[in-house]
Design a protein around this motif. Structure first.
Motif, short mmCIF file in Angstrom:
data_model
loop_
_atom_site.label_atom_id
_atom_site.label_comp_id
_atom_site.label_asym_id
_atom_site.label_seq_id
_atom_site.Cartn_x
_atom_site.Cartn_y
_atom_site.Cartn_z
N PHE A 1 -45.26 4.50 -44.24
CA PHE A 1 -44.18 5.48 -44.25
C PHE A 1 -43.27 5.20 -43.05
O PHE A 1 -43.60 4.43 -42.15
CB PHE A 1 -44.72 6.91 -44.21
N GLY A 2 -42.10 5.83 -43.07
CA GLY A 2 -41.14 5.55 -42.01
C GLY A 2 -40.69 4.10 -42.03
O GLY A 2 -40.33 3.55 -40.98
N VAL A 3 -40.71 3.47 -43.21
CA VAL A 3 -40.34 2.06 -43.32
C VAL A 3 -38.82 1.93 -43.16
O VAL A 3 -38.05 2.53 -43.91
CB VAL A 3 -40.79 1.46 -44.67
N GLN A 4 -38.40 1.15 -42.16
CA GLN A 4 -36.98 0.97 -41.86
C GLN A 4 -36.44 -0.30 -42.53
O GLN A 4 -37.20 -1.12 -43.03
CB GLN A 4 -36.77 0.91 -40.35
N ASP A 5 -35.13 -0.46 -42.49
CA ASP A 5 -34.52 -1.64 -43.10
C ASP A 5 -34.97 -2.93 -42.43
O ASP A 5 -35.00 -3.99 -43.05
CB ASP A 5 -32.99 -1.53 -43.03
N ASN A 6 -35.35 -2.85 -41.14
CA ASN A 6 -35.84 -4.05 -40.45
C ASN A 6 -37.35 -4.21 -40.57
O ASN A 6 -37.96 -5.04 -39.91
CB ASN A 6 -35.44 -4.01 -38.97
N ASP A 7 -37.98 -3.40 -41.43
CA ASP A 7 -39.40 -3.44 -41.76
C ASP A 7 -40.30 -2.79 -40.70
O ASP A 7 -41.51 -2.85 -40.81
CB ASP A 7 -39.88 -4.87 -42.03
N ASP A 8 -39.76 -2.18 -39.65
CA ASP A 8 -40.59 -1.37 -38.77
C ASP A 8 -41.18 -0.24 -39.59
O ASP A 8 -40.52 0.32 -40.48
CB ASP A 8 -39.75 -0.80 -37.63
N ASN A 9 -42.44 0.15 -39.29
CA ASN A 9 -43.09 1.17 -40.11
C ASN A 9 -44.35 1.69 -39.46
O ASN A 9 -44.84 1.14 -38.46
CB ASN A 9 -43.45 0.60 -41.49
N TYR A 10 -44.87 2.78 -40.02
CA TYR A 10 -46.23 3.25 -39.76
C TYR A 10 -47.06 2.91 -40.99
O TYR A 10 -46.56 2.98 -42.12
CB TYR A 10 -46.25 4.76 -39.53
N LEU A 11 -48.33 2.55 -40.79
CA LEU A 11 -49.17 2.11 -41.90
C LEU A 11 -50.58 2.67 -41.71
O LEU A 11 -51.19 2.49 -40.64
CB LEU A 11 -49.19 0.58 -41.95
N VAL A 12 -51.09 3.36 -42.73
CA VAL A 12 -52.40 3.99 -42.69
C VAL A 12 -53.30 3.36 -43.75
O VAL A 12 -52.95 3.38 -44.94
CB VAL A 12 -52.31 5.51 -42.94
N PHE A 13 -54.43 2.81 -43.31
CA PHE A 13 -55.42 2.26 -44.24
C PHE A 13 -56.68 3.12 -44.20
O PHE A 13 -57.11 3.56 -43.12
CB PHE A 13 -55.82 0.83 -43.86
N THR B 1 -58.17 14.30 -39.48
CA THR B 1 -58.00 13.60 -38.21
C THR B 1 -56.51 13.62 -37.87
O THR B 1 -55.68 13.33 -38.73
CB THR B 1 -58.49 12.15 -38.29
N SER B 2 -56.17 13.97 -36.65
CA SER B 2 -54.76 14.05 -36.25
C SER B 2 -54.39 12.88 -35.35
O SER B 2 -55.23 12.34 -34.62
CB SER B 2 -54.47 15.38 -35.56
N TYR B 3 -53.11 12.51 -35.40
CA TYR B 3 -52.58 11.38 -34.64
C TYR B 3 -51.24 11.77 -34.03
O TYR B 3 -50.49 12.55 -34.61
CB TYR B 3 -52.38 10.16 -35.55
N THR B 4 -50.94 11.20 -32.86
CA THR B 4 -49.65 11.38 -32.21
C THR B 4 -48.83 10.11 -32.40
O THR B 4 -49.26 9.03 -31.99
CB THR B 4 -49.83 11.68 -30.71
N LEU B 5 -47.68 10.25 -33.03
CA LEU B 5 -46.83 9.09 -33.31
C LEU B 5 -45.96 8.76 -32.10
O LEU B 5 -45.82 9.56 -31.18
CB LEU B 5 -45.95 9.37 -34.54
N SER B 6 -45.40 7.57 -32.12
CA SER B 6 -44.58 7.12 -31.00
C SER B 6 -43.33 7.99 -30.86
O SER B 6 -42.69 8.33 -31.86
CB SER B 6 -44.17 5.66 -31.22
N ALA B 7 -42.99 8.32 -29.62
CA ALA B 7 -41.81 9.16 -29.37
C ALA B 7 -40.52 8.44 -29.69
O ALA B 7 -39.48 9.08 -29.88
CB ALA B 7 -41.80 9.62 -27.92
N ASP B 8 -40.55 7.11 -29.74
CA ASP B 8 -39.31 6.37 -29.97
C ASP B 8 -39.30 5.58 -31.27
O ASP B 8 -38.57 4.62 -31.42
CB ASP B 8 -39.01 5.44 -28.79
N GLN B 9 -40.15 6.00 -32.23
CA GLN B 9 -40.07 5.41 -33.57
C GLN B 9 -40.16 6.54 -34.59
O GLN B 9 -41.13 7.29 -34.61
CB GLN B 9 -41.17 4.38 -33.80
N VAL B 10 -39.16 6.63 -35.45
CA VAL B 10 -39.05 7.77 -36.35
C VAL B 10 -40.10 7.69 -37.46
O VAL B 10 -40.59 6.62 -37.81
CB VAL B 10 -37.65 7.84 -36.97
N SER B 11 -40.44 8.86 -38.00
CA SER B 11 -41.40 8.93 -39.09
C SER B 11 -40.71 9.04 -40.44
O SER B 11 -41.38 8.95 -41.49
CB SER B 11 -42.34 10.12 -38.89
N SER B 12 -39.41 9.26 -40.46
CA SER B 12 -38.67 9.31 -41.72
C SER B 12 -38.32 7.89 -42.16
O SER B 12 -38.15 7.00 -41.33
CB SER B 12 -37.40 10.14 -41.56
N GLY B 13 -38.23 7.68 -43.47
CA GLY B 13 -37.89 6.36 -43.99
C GLY B 13 -38.52 6.13 -45.35
O GLY B 13 -38.99 7.07 -46.01
#
Length: 452
Positions: free
Chosen positions: A147-159, A215-227
């Motif tokens: 999720f939060g996949v950007q046009d440059n392929d930056d993303n969050y990934l949960v397995f 289980t809870s996680y804290t995402l990076s303050a400088d990478q968005v979760s929308s995308g």
């Protein structure tokens, strides 16, 4: 003569941050070190979306089943509401087609398959996950959701692996582990590779539910979760089909987009500053300033200055109000945004204040140098502004103080005593990147008031 130029800001890790020619760079995100006892992260091979060949097979769902699924999802949403994570369960529920993908390349995950969904920063995805590998292996394997996949392929990934949750952040060519806040970080050891899975994301926090255990996680303050939303599989074997992932009963809930903010009434802004005792009077003169739009692609520099014809005098006490909207070409910019300069003198000395997505940046400078100054006092922490960044901003400069009013929250700075506030005002933009257009700032509904 006043000049149009830019000042570069270099940040040092002290309370008063020295800026060489005016640069507001926030410290880069620190990669989360991987515990040495854990399995190394699989090698990530970035590719454009999509290149995988999954069996993405929609199946007709009877109305009664769909109704039951929606009711079950509402139950999950209410659980998050009861925990104070959600303020409302109101939203849109959508069923996604079943997903199936296999990959025979141990230690790698498949190319991200674009679902066609672009999500805000608040959503819930629920699915039944089932996976298997062609050989018994201790390697990590399982179904994945990006999720939060950007046009440059930056993303969050949960397995979801048979014994753990692997949660990564991809930035550029590198992947990092996302820090766990609480919870078991995976299913119980020895359980089958088949689970009910839910992913709840709200801003910069994420919650992974495996068979109801969160289980809870804290995402990076400088990478968005929308995308964009995408699916994939993590392979644990090279033989035959490798690892096969199947996801079924996939439901997606998204929170409705907020309604457009009404134009802020400038007189009400003055009243709020007066009620708080920040200004002594509401008697004065108000002028409207033409809309401002500027781009700057010079990371850590700000544009100085966009002087307004409507307010071209020198001022000591004043109130400024505008609607700010800004964005950066890169999805992970340094500190950046719209702002104003004030107390600008003939010798180039000045103050400047900028509104970033999660920070207020106050600087004091000369024609050739600047430094970040001041700690907010007697103020609340304004909520993180979602990207694209947009906010109502008001500033009152009064008797050596800077009072900010940002989306209904006040922030207060005591200005240094060695530089007074008498001088010109100007509009500005602080750039967060060098690529493309850098950072773009737009200001509308601009009002400027001075007392009688």
């Amino acid at each position: 003569m006043y000049k149009l130029n830019a000042f570069k800001i270099v940040t040092f890790l002290t309370l008063v941050v020295i800026l060489s020619a005016c640069s507001m760079g926030a410290p880069a995100a620190t990669p989360t070190p991987q515990p040495p006892t854990e399995t190394p992260l699989p090698t990530d091979t970035p590719t454009s979306l999509p290149t995988a060949t999954p069996a993405f097979t929609p199946t007709a769902t009877p109305n009664a089943t769909a109704t039951q699924q929606a009711e079950d999802l509402q139950t999950t949403l209410r659980e998050f509401q009861d925990q104070g994570i959600l303020d409302s369960t109101e939203g849109i529920i959508k069923s996604l087609p079943d997903f199936k993908m296999e990959l025979a390349k141990r230690g790698f995950w498949g190319d991200l398959f674009d679902t066609g969904e672009t999500l805000p920063d608040t959503f819930l995805l629920r699915a039944h996950m089932k996976w298997e590998s062609s050989t018994e292996s201790e390697s990590l394997s399982g179904c994945g959701i990006a999720f939060g996949v950007q046009d440059n392929d930056d993303n969050y990934l949960v397995f979801l692996d048979k014994g753990r949750i692997l949660f990564t952040l991809k930035r550029g060519i590198r992947s990092y582990l996302v820090g766990r806040t609480s919870g078991p970080a995976g299913p119980a050891a020895g359980t089958p590779t088949e689970h009910d899975f839910a992913l709840m994301v709200k801003g910069q926090a994420a919650y992974v539910s495996v068979d109801g255990v969160i289980t809870s996680y804290t995402l990076s303050a400088d990478q968005v979760s929308s995308g964009k939303l995408a699916f994939t599989v993590l392979s644990g074997s090279n033989a035959d089909y490798g690892t096969r992932c199947e996801m079924s009963n996939i439901l997606l809930w998204t929170k409705p987009a907020p309604t457009a903010r009404a134009t802020v009434d400038f007189q009400s802004v003055l009243e709020k500053f007066k009620e708080k005792g920040y200004i002594d009077t509401q008697d004065g003169e108000t002028v409207s300033i033409a809309d401002f739009k500027k781009v700057l692609a010079q990371k850590g520099w700000y544009y100085k200055w966009g002087f307004a014809d409507e307010a071209n005098g020198e001022y000591q006490n004043f109130v400024f109000s505008a609607h700010f909207k800004w964005e950066s070409y890169t999805s992970t910019p340094d500190i950046s945004g719209c702002g104003i300069g004030f107390g600008i003198k003939e010798d180039g000395s000045h103050y400047a204040v900028f509104l970033d997505q999660a920070n207020v940046v106050l600087a004091k400078g000369t024609e050739s140098t600047a430094k970040r100054v001041g700690l907010a006092s007697d103020s609340e922490r304004f909520p993180m502004i979602p990207k694209p960044a947009e906010a109502d901003f008001a500033a009152a400069v009064w008797n050596g103080n800077l009072y900010l009013f940002i989306n209904d929250t006040f922030v207060h700075f005591v200005l240094p005593s060695d530089l007074d506030t008498m001088g010109k005002i100007a509009l500005s933009v602080l750039s967060g990147g060098n690529g493309g257009y850098g950072t773009r700032c737009e200001m509308t509904n601009i009002n400027f008031w001075t007392p009688k």
